[in-house]
Scaffold this motif. Structure first.
Motif, short mmCIF file in Angstrom:
data_model
loop_
_atom_site.label_atom_id
_atom_site.label_comp_id
_atom_site.label_asym_id
_atom_site.label_seq_id
_atom_site.Cartn_x
_atom_site.Cartn_y
_atom_site.Cartn_z
N ALA A 197 -34.14 3.14 -5.06
CA ALA A 197 -33.77 3.96 -3.79
C ALA A 197 -34.79 5.31 -4.05
O ALA A 197 -35.25 5.45 -5.22
N LEU A 198 -35.29 5.87 -2.93
CA LEU A 198 -35.96 7.06 -3.00
C LEU A 198 -35.24 8.43 -2.51
O LEU A 198 -34.71 8.23 -1.28
N SER A 199 -35.46 9.36 -3.36
CA SER A 199 -34.72 10.54 -2.94
C SER A 199 -35.98 11.66 -2.59
O SER A 199 -36.83 11.58 -3.56
N THR A 200 -35.73 12.34 -1.52
CA THR A 200 -36.75 13.45 -1.06
C THR A 200 -36.05 14.94 -1.56
O THR A 200 -34.73 14.92 -1.11
N LEU A 201 -36.79 15.44 -2.04
CA LEU A 201 -36.06 16.91 -2.64
C LEU A 201 -36.96 18.09 -1.95
O LEU A 201 -38.11 18.02 -1.89
N ILE A 260 -30.39 3.21 -0.14
CA ILE A 260 -31.87 2.83 0.10
C ILE A 260 -32.75 4.36 -0.31
O ILE A 260 -33.66 4.46 -0.68
N ALA A 261 -32.19 5.29 0.30
CA ALA A 261 -32.72 6.91 0.39
C ALA A 261 -31.82 7.63 0.22
O ALA A 261 -30.66 7.75 0.47
N ALA A 262 -32.21 9.12 -0.14
CA ALA A 262 -31.21 10.14 -0.05
C ALA A 262 -32.34 11.46 0.09
O ALA A 262 -33.60 11.35 0.01
N THR A 263 -31.69 12.35 0.72
CA THR A 263 -32.29 13.74 0.80
C THR A 263 -31.51 14.68 -0.05
O THR A 263 -30.24 14.82 0.04
N ALA A 264 -32.27 15.88 -0.38
CA ALA A 264 -31.56 16.92 -1.42
C ALA A 264 -32.06 18.15 -0.78
O ALA A 264 -33.34 18.40 -1.04
N THR A 265 -31.61 19.13 0.03
CA THR A 265 -32.17 20.12 0.48
C THR A 265 -31.29 21.55 0.13
O THR A 265 -30.14 21.76 0.27
#
Length: 359
Positions: free
Chosen positions: A234-238, A143-148
């Motif tokens: 899918a939505l990735s937040t960077l 569904i989604a991802a985060t990359a930090t």
């Protein structure tokens, strides 16, 4: 595959530590604008010659050039190598502007040569084990991802940090390739982005080396956030920063309908992958199940030597990621959602295999 390496700076040490163990790859020449650095890189390496840049590009014993120059020179050097009829593998980012990167791919198609692009860290067991877990349906539908990635800035440790703070540098174009290459490997290509960014300090102070204490100007944004809309939905937040101090967040997390996946630092080849299944009691560590074991910088060249134009760390992937990054920066100034015009194949998965390369 006979390699000529252009650029003998800090990153070259990691490639030089790997070459002797890579199958199908032989380093035959090195070059740098500083002849002394080229001589130092060639010293003690049997059969490796220190040449001038033009001399290396023209050398008939070199069939593939590893381009380790500064980002602003990537496209120019690539184009010169392609014009000489040679393959090229470029350090990240693929180029500075999307237009430059596009010109490199067009020139390569016309010349019939192969173009590769770092980072190849995504071919290691860390990202590839996570990829296998997603492909096996362990977390259901992504569904989604985060990359930090948060750090107070590379000037604290790098003796020549100027290029990190000009267009082509900054946290997004410097570190973003590791994270976005991994996100595309895990979730597929990206259709659109929305971004925001800031620049809090007009200058930085060098913290080590002969220029310690010298101030350098900052002409690019140093804290960048973005939302990446994958073609899969899918939505990735960077979040990429040279301003923040630290974070407790996992480098990458993938969230699906059946669980969440913690992915290790994409700037490394290995690392622990863990999953929290829906209804589970907590995080469970997954065994290594895919990727090149004990890989290090240059494994992308071995992959290129084995697979040719089907290489996983391809120029098309590098160009797609470059357009995504530049679109995030464009969106941050325009306030608009930016559609991505390029696409690429999700790179083939890497089965678990040990090439006995040093870490």
């Amino acid at each position: 595959m006979r390699i000529g390496m252009i650029g003998c700076g800090v990153i070259s040490r990691q490639y030089l530590a790997t070459f002797d163990a890579l199958p199908g790859v032989e380093l035959v020449a090195v070059a740098d604008l500083d002849p002394e650095r080229a001589q130092a890189a060639a010293e003690g390496r049997e059969g490796v010659r220190a040449l001038g840049v033009d001399e290396l590009i023209a050398d008939p014993d070199v069939d593939t050039v590893l381009n380790l120059t500064i980002p602003a020179a990537h496209a120019d050097v690539d184009l010169r190598v392609i014009a000489a009829g040679k393959n090229v593998y470029s350090e990240k980012p693929f180029a500075v502007t999307t237009e430059e990167g596009r010109a490199v791919l067009e020139a390569a198609r016309e010349a019939g040569v192969i173009v590769g692009s770092a980072p190849d860290t995504v071919l290691g067991t860390g990202t590839q084990t996570a990829r296998a877990a997603i492909d096996d349906g362990i977390i259901g539908t992504p569904i989604a991802a985060t990359a930090t990635m948060l750090t107070p800035g590379h000037e604290r440790w790098h003796p020549q940090p100027d290029f990190y703070y000009v267009p082509g540098g900054g946290p997004l174009l410097d570190m973003g390739p590791y994270y976005i290459h991994a996100l595309v490997t895990l979730l597929g290509p990206i259709d659109a982005v929305i971004g925001a960014s800031s620049r809090l300090r007009p200058e930085r102070t060098i913290g080590s080396g002969p220029r310690q204490g010298e101030s350098i100007p900052v002409t690019t944004d140093t804290h960048v956030t973005g939302v990446l809309v994958h073609a899969s939905g899918a939505l990735s937040t960077l979040v990429m920063s040279f301003d923040a101090v630290a974070t407790a967040a996992r480098p990458i997390e993938i969230h699906g309908t059946g669980g969440s996946l913690a992915v290790p630092d994409p700037n490394r080849f290995e690392g622990e992958v863990s999953v929290h299944p829906l209804g589970g009691d907590g995080w469970e560590t997954l065994p290594e199940s895919a990727g090149y074991v004990s890989a290090s910088r240059g494994i992308g060249l071995a992959d290129m030597a084995e697979r040719g134009a089907a290489l996983r760390a391809s120029g098309e992937l590098g160009q797609h990621v470059l357009e995504v990054m530049n679109a995030v920066l464009e969106s941050s100034t325009s306030g608009r959602r930016i559609e991505i015009t390029s696409t690429c194949e999700r790179p083939d998965a890497v089965g678990l295999q040990d090439l006995q390369t040093p870490i």
